[in-house]
Design an enzyme around this catalytic site. Structure first.
Site, PDB file in Angstrom:
ATOM      1  N   ASP A  36      14.755  90.635  71.852  1.00  0.00           N
ATOM      2  CA  ASP A  36      13.547  89.907  72.262  1.00  0.00           C
ATOM      3  C   ASP A  36      12.614  90.834  73.030  1.00  0.00           C
ATOM      4  OD1 ASP A  36      14.866  87.819  71.244  1.00  0.00           O
ATOM      5  OD2 ASP A  36      14.866  86.585  73.061  1.00  0.00           O
ATOM      6  N   PHE A  37      13.226  91.715  73.820  1.00  0.00           N
ATOM      7  CA  PHE A  37      12.434  92.609  74.653  1.00  0.00           C
ATOM      8  C   PHE A  37      11.591  93.542  73.779  1.00  0.00           C
ATOM      9  CE2 PHE A  37      12.262  96.437  77.514  1.00  0.00           C
ATOM     10  CZ  PHE A  37      11.327  95.896  78.384  1.00  0.00           C
ATOM     11  N   GLU A  38      12.224  94.116  72.764  1.00  0.00           N
ATOM     12  CA  GLU A  38      11.473  95.015  71.870  1.00  0.00           C
ATOM     13  C   GLU A  38      10.368  94.255  71.148  1.00  0.00           C
ATOM     14  OE1 GLU A  38      14.366  98.043  69.812  1.00  0.00           O
ATOM     15  OE2 GLU A  38      15.303  96.088  70.063  1.00  0.00           O
ATOM     16  N   ASP A  40       8.815  91.583  72.244  1.00  0.00           N
ATOM     17  CA  ASP A  40       7.728  91.314  73.176  1.00  0.00           C
ATOM     18  C   ASP A  40       6.882  92.560  73.413  1.00  0.00           C
ATOM     19  OD1 ASP A  40       8.460  88.671  73.387  1.00  0.00           O
ATOM     20  OD2 ASP A  40       9.774  88.992  75.108  1.00  0.00           O
ATOM     21  N   SER A  89       3.865  77.788  71.908  1.00  0.00           N
ATOM     22  CA  SER A  89       4.840  78.661  72.528  1.00  0.00           C
ATOM     23  C   SER A  89       4.420  78.870  73.987  1.00  0.00           C
ATOM     24  CB  SER A  89       4.819  79.954  71.724  1.00  0.00           C
ATOM     25  OG  SER A  89       5.583  80.913  72.333  1.00  0.00           O
ATOM     26  N   LEU A  90       5.039  79.806  74.686  1.00  0.00           N
ATOM     27  CA  LEU A  90       4.669  80.086  76.074  1.00  0.00           C
ATOM     28  C   LEU A  90       4.277  81.548  76.200  1.00  0.00           C
ATOM     29  CD1 LEU A  90       7.561  78.465  78.156  1.00  0.00           C
ATOM     30  CD2 LEU A  90       5.157  77.830  78.251  1.00  0.00           C
ATOM     31  N   GLU A 119      11.590  76.085  86.252  1.00  0.00           N
ATOM     32  CA  GLU A 119      12.711  75.585  85.445  1.00  0.00           C
ATOM     33  C   GLU A 119      13.412  76.745  84.765  1.00  0.00           C
ATOM     34  OE1 GLU A 119      10.970  72.943  82.568  1.00  0.00           O
ATOM     35  OE2 GLU A 119       9.916  71.805  84.113  1.00  0.00           O
ATOM     36  N   LYS A 121      14.659  78.745  81.598  1.00  0.00           N
ATOM     37  CA  LYS A 121      14.197  78.847  80.210  1.00  0.00           C
ATOM     38  C   LYS A 121      15.449  78.887  79.338  1.00  0.00           C
ATOM     39  CE  LYS A 121      11.057  81.590  77.347  1.00  0.00           C
ATOM     40  NZ  LYS A 121      11.843  81.419  76.165  1.00  0.00           N
ATOM     41  N   ASP A 123      17.780  79.179  76.197  1.00  0.00           N
ATOM     42  CA  ASP A 123      17.632  80.065  75.044  1.00  0.00           C
ATOM     43  C   ASP A 123      18.238  79.400  73.807  1.00  0.00           C
ATOM     44  OD1 ASP A 123      16.920  82.227  73.617  1.00  0.00           O
ATOM     45  OD2 ASP A 123      18.477  83.557  74.392  1.00  0.00           O
ATOM     46  N   TYR A 229      12.347  68.869  78.229  1.00  0.00           N
ATOM     47  CA  TYR A 229      11.551  69.358  79.361  1.00  0.00           C
ATOM     48  C   TYR A 229      10.048  69.118  79.263  1.00  0.00           C
ATOM     49  CZ  TYR A 229      11.781  73.194  75.971  1.00  0.00           C
ATOM     50  OH  TYR A 229      11.762  73.923  74.828  1.00  0.00           O
ATOM     51  N   LYS A 292       5.605  75.973  85.644  1.00  0.00           N
ATOM     52  CA  LYS A 292       4.618  75.010  85.136  1.00  0.00           C
ATOM     53  C   LYS A 292       3.798  74.436  86.273  1.00  0.00           C
ATOM     54  CE  LYS A 292       7.689  73.461  81.481  1.00  0.00           C
ATOM     55  NZ  LYS A 292       8.654  72.478  81.041  1.00  0.00           N
ATOM     56  N   LYS A 316      10.555  86.437  81.827  1.00  0.00           N
ATOM     57  CA  LYS A 316      11.789  86.649  81.064  1.00  0.00           C
ATOM     58  C   LYS A 316      12.700  87.673  81.728  1.00  0.00           C
ATOM     59  CE  LYS A 316      11.725  86.257  76.542  1.00  0.00           C
ATOM     60  NZ  LYS A 316      11.308  86.366  75.136  1.00  0.00           N
ATOM     61  N   CYS A 410      39.233 102.892  50.019  1.00  0.00           N
ATOM     62  CA  CYS A 410      39.815 102.215  51.176  1.00  0.00           C
ATOM     63  C   CYS A 410      40.448 103.247  52.110  1.00  0.00           C
ATOM     64  CB  CYS A 410      40.876 101.214  50.710  1.00  0.00           C
ATOM     65  SG  CYS A 410      41.799 100.496  52.069  1.00  0.00           S
ATOM     66  N   CYS A 413      44.482 102.468  51.854  1.00  0.00           N
ATOM     67  CA  CYS A 413      45.333 102.632  50.670  1.00  0.00           C
ATOM     68  C   CYS A 413      44.671 103.490  49.590  1.00  0.00           C
ATOM     69  CB  CYS A 413      45.711 101.276  50.092  1.00  0.00           C
ATOM     70  SG  CYS A 413      44.332 100.421  49.320  1.00  0.00           S
ATOM     71  N   CYS A 428      38.158  96.184  49.970  1.00  0.00           N
ATOM     72  CA  CYS A 428      39.221  96.839  49.220  1.00  0.00           C
ATOM     73  C   CYS A 428      39.860  95.792  48.314  1.00  0.00           C
ATOM     74  CB  CYS A 428      40.250  97.401  50.209  1.00  0.00           C
ATOM     75  SG  CYS A 428      41.817  97.816  49.425  1.00  0.00           S
ATOM     76  N   CYS A 434      47.592  96.929  49.735  1.00  0.00           N
ATOM     77  CA  CYS A 434      46.937  97.624  50.855  1.00  0.00           C
ATOM     78  C   CYS A 434      47.621  97.238  52.171  1.00  0.00           C
ATOM     79  CB  CYS A 434      45.456  97.249  50.879  1.00  0.00           C
ATOM     80  SG  CYS A 434      44.581  97.935  52.288  1.00  0.00           S
TER      81      CYS A 434
HETATM   82  S1  IVH Z   1       7.830  74.179  78.197  1.00  0.00           S
HETATM   83  C1  IVH Z   1       3.670  74.021  75.653  1.00  0.00           C
HETATM   84  N1  IVH Z   1      10.119  74.544  79.377  1.00  0.00           N
HETATM   85  O1  IVH Z   1      10.717  78.633  75.354  1.00  0.00           O
HETATM   86  C2  IVH Z   1       4.967  74.705  75.808  1.00  0.00           C
HETATM   87  N2  IVH Z   1       9.788  75.599  77.266  1.00  0.00           N
HETATM   88  O2  IVH Z   1       9.371  81.093  74.574  1.00  0.00           O
HETATM   89  C3  IVH Z   1       5.929  73.857  76.536  1.00  0.00           C
HETATM   90  N3  IVH Z   1      11.762  76.834  76.459  1.00  0.00           N
HETATM   91  O3  IVH Z   1       8.498  77.202  73.044  1.00  0.00           O
HETATM   92  C4  IVH Z   1       7.232  74.523  76.641  1.00  0.00           C
HETATM   93  N4  IVH Z   1      13.081  76.382  78.167  1.00  0.00           N
HETATM   94  O4  IVH Z   1      11.030  76.427  73.057  1.00  0.00           O
HETATM   95  C5  IVH Z   1       9.378  74.835  78.296  1.00  0.00           C
HETATM   96  N5  IVH Z   1      12.114  74.721  80.562  1.00  0.00           N
HETATM   97  C6  IVH Z   1      11.383  75.004  79.481  1.00  0.00           C
HETATM   98  C7  IVH Z   1      11.877  75.788  78.417  1.00  0.00           C
HETATM   99  C8  IVH Z   1      11.040  76.081  77.327  1.00  0.00           C
HETATM  100  C9  IVH Z   1      12.989  76.990  76.991  1.00  0.00           C
HETATM  101  C10 IVH Z   1      11.360  77.410  75.145  1.00  0.00           C
HETATM  102  C11 IVH Z   1      10.429  76.563  74.326  1.00  0.00           C
HETATM  103  C12 IVH Z   1       9.192  77.400  74.216  1.00  0.00           C
HETATM  104  C13 IVH Z   1       9.777  78.776  74.312  1.00  0.00           C
HETATM  105  C14 IVH Z   1       8.765  79.835  74.624  1.00  0.00           C
END
Ligand code: IVH
Length: 680
Positions: A36-38, A40, A89-90, A119, A121, A123, A229, A292, A316, A410, A413, A428, A434
């Protein structure tokens, strides 16, 4: 160094193509090739270039769209529906400094203090649940953000998601994450490894892969969980995000317990720091913190960009990784003949353990990593059982480092290796000659979930080398004298092995079937086949049509079973194992439902009863019902005893679920009730 417009245009093109491919690997195939890091970092580079050269901006760029999980296969496996509100997404960062920029942008709008809710996040993979008149009507994946795949029947297998939340004055959508806890992930991958299938790279891929299985009964066994959430709807009666989440909690929806209201960036950073260490003890995967704005009116004012809300962002966590050197490669042959490359590494500390080896799955993966002996590589754990190599540090590569030479025969064998066109692995083909494959089959046969025989790798190798075991039934011909003749064996160790061999005679048929090591027959499939056919002879005589009539059996499994029983040596082996006393059929009443009076019922047990809980569970399943741990919309009855949990009772009442006592339960399954028993 300045970059020309032409260079900018070409790099932008390159990055867009590359990111589109990574999106597909991540969201559709559930098999990413970079971390994910790469990912991003690439995304950041593209965003920077698009800012530098706004003339190349495009609504089609990966910086402007969410990655799509919609399948790109021509045969659409799921119905697709539009999202009422786009599913975005975020924005994210790995850098605390950038969080302050987020805070400043918001303070510029509010002109003062802002309340944030922090909150975890989670995965996993995003899901959107629609409730109408209090009932769950649809579950969609994020899809491409505007429409998603309908995964309702799969989502309904997750016990904590309620089918109904009781009467509500408004309809709403609630979004969240479907995730796989580490223990379920380890179990799934162990099963995959036992089957010599490629394991999932991490719990996130396992969760989204499982959510997209076509058969809900398979999804049920995957141990998925859900956390919600974000609530959306028209004219919702909430002023703050945390109020909406509390309402959800009170209505039986699964929400996170680990949230905190913060009033400053210092408090946010404290929360981040605290959870960066605490998260290592959580039973499920998290990859960051979500911050948020809590005030919903302010959220509305801040609004969205094309891809992300302006009122929330994610910080992250960097995955833990270590840099180490590759000494050499081994090519291991498993019990089904599959060849797995293994890198031997200079020992290095990673998340509390010393890592010395990492698997590479297959030759193709080695080619795509372009890995060589003496290379420095990054190893990462991220919840996986076996550490994986994520990338090669090319700046440290020795100019003369040789490319690996893949074996064509192999390593054990010497038989020429084969590769099926549709499989990524070489194997094999010398099944019966074997030594590695044969010894692998013994180890599988003896493993705890199979025959549970006290024998390990070294003993199997010793017995095999001395010619005492060649085929599985030979184990049962071993004598005390045979064993005592071997180096290092004493009366005590010989007796232990012989006793555990004798005890394996009472291992039930499903486990014996699993122990035979037939390809694609893992623990679950073995149990299913055993309960369907009830004996090995019935399974042996099953026609292709009969096998295919079982929901969970597809073409590959049916053909494998037919092929396995067509080999005379396999039939001979079964008959010798039968002679040794192993169980090749289910007993008359074993596993057979006593009645189907509880068919289709999901029952939660709470409190104390005149019999043990285990006893009650057995009765539920013997009468065709299912027992689960927590009350949700899918629960049919709450079986409540003395001191039943008040939470469970309250929830059942709220959801309109029938609460029954022990007497009523006895009546339902046609037994004399406990009260009547005491009268006599
Ligand atoms: S809020 C409008 N809260 O992370 C977007 N997302 O990388 C509202 N995710 O798309 C999302 N934990 O699938 C929210 N506590 C959390 C979350 C969360 C995981 C996911 C979610 C989002 C993605 C972004």
């Amino acid at each position: 160094m300045a970059i020309t417009k032409k260079q900018g245009a070409s790099r932008i093109r390159e990055l867009r193509t590359e990111l589109a491919e990574h999106n597909r690997r991540y969201y559709v195939l559930n098999a990413p090739t970079i971390t994910d890091f790469e990912y991003d970092l690439l995304m950041q580079e593209l965003a920077t270039l698009e800012k530098m050269f706004p003339e190349f901006a495009s609504a089609d760029s990966p910086t402007q769209k969410v990655g799509s999980d919609l399948s790109d296969s021509p045969r659409k496996e799921f119905s697709q529906y539009p999202h009422r509100f786009p599913m975005l997404s975020l924005g994210n960062t790995y850098n605390p400094g950038e969080l302050s920029e987020f805070d400043t942008r918001i303070r510029n709008v509010t002109g003062g203090d802002t309340e944030y809710n922090c909150e975890l996040k989670f995965d996993g993979t995003a899901v959107c649940l629609t409730y109408e008149k209090g009932r769950l009507v649809r579950a969609l994946t994020r899809g491409d953000g505007t429409r998603g795949d309908d995964v309702t029947s799969n989502v309904l297998t997750i016990g904590t998601i309620p089918l109904s939340v009781g009467e509500t004055d408004f309809d709403f959508e609630i979004r969240g994450e479907i995730y796989m806890p580490y223990d379920a992930f380890d179990r799934l991958n162990a099963e995959k490894e036992a089957q010599e299938e490629t394991p999932f790279a991490n719990p996130r891929n396992a969760a989204s892969g499982s959510l997209k299985l076509l058969d809900p009964s398979l999804v049920r066994n995957r141990g998925l969980e859900c956390v919600l959430y974000h609530i959306l709807g028209d004219n919702l009666p909430f002023a703050r995000h945390t109020e909406a989440i509390s309402w959800a909690r009170e209505h039986g929806l699964p929400v996170s317990e680990h949230t905190r209201i913060c009033h400053s960036m210092e408090e946010v950073l404290e929360y981040i720091e605290e959870w960066d260490s605490r998260r290592k003890f959580l039973p499920f995967p998290t990859d960051g913190i979500v911050i948020k704005v809590n005030d919903l009116a302010l959220q509305k004012r801040l609004g969205f960009t094309a891809k992300t809300p302006r009122w929330a962002t994610a910080f992250k966590f960097k995955p833990e990784e270590a840099l180490t050197r590759v000494f050499s490669f081994d090519y291991q042959v498993g019990r089904t003949g599959a060849v797995t490359p293994v890198a031997n590494l200079e020992p290095v500390q990673l998340s509390g353990t010393v890592v010395k080896r990492a698997t590479l799955h297959n030759f193709e993966q080695m080619i795509s990593l372009d890995i060589r002996i003496d290379d420095y590589v990054y190893v990462e754990k991220g919840g996986e059982i076996i550490p994986k190599i994520t990338r090669v540090e090319l700046s440290k590569r020795h100019p003369d480092s040789p490319k690996p030479v893949f074996p064509t025969v192999c390593p054990d064998c010497g038989s020429p290796l084969k590769k099926d066109a549709d499989e990524a692995r070489h194997y094999c083909p010398n099944q019966d000659g074997c030594p590695q494959q044969i010894q692998g089959r013994f180890l599988h046969f003896a493993s705890r979930k199979a025959m549970d025989i006290l024998i390990g790798e070294a003993t199997v190798a010793q017995l095999y080398d001395k010619g005492l075991i060649k085929e599985l039934p030979d184990l049962y011909a071993l004598t005390r004298e045979d064993l005592l003749k071997l180096e290092g064996w004493k009366e005590r160790s010989a007796q232990r092995l012989l006793e555990s061999l004798a005890a394996s005679g009472s291992v039930p048929f499903p486990r014996v079937l699993f122990a035979l090591g037939i390809r694609h027959i893992g623990e679950t499939t073995a149990a299913l086949l055993a309960s369907r056919f009830r004996s090995i002879d019935a399974l042996k005589n099953a026609t292709r049509e009969e096998l295919l009539s079982i929901d969970e059996v597809g073409d590959i499994l049916a053909d494998t079973i037919l092929d396995w029983f067509s080999h005379a040596e396999h039939l001979e082996m079964v008959s010798r194992l039968k002679e040794a006393g192993l169980r090749f059929e289910l007993d008359e009443d074993e596993d057979k439902p006593l009645s189907d009076s509880l068919k289709g019922c999901t029952i939660v047990i709470s409190g104390n009863f005149s019999v043990s809980r285990e006893e009650l569970k057995k009765k539920i399943s013997a009468h065709g019902g299912r027992n689960t741990g927590s009350v949700s919309g899918t629960t049919t009855y709450l079986l409540a005893g003395e001191k039943a949990g008040p939470e469970k009772l309250r929830k059942a009442e709220k959801l309109g679920i029938s609460i029954i006592d022990e007497n009523k339960f006895a009546e339902m399954i046609g037994e004399a009730s406990a009260a009547e028993d005491t009268l006599f």
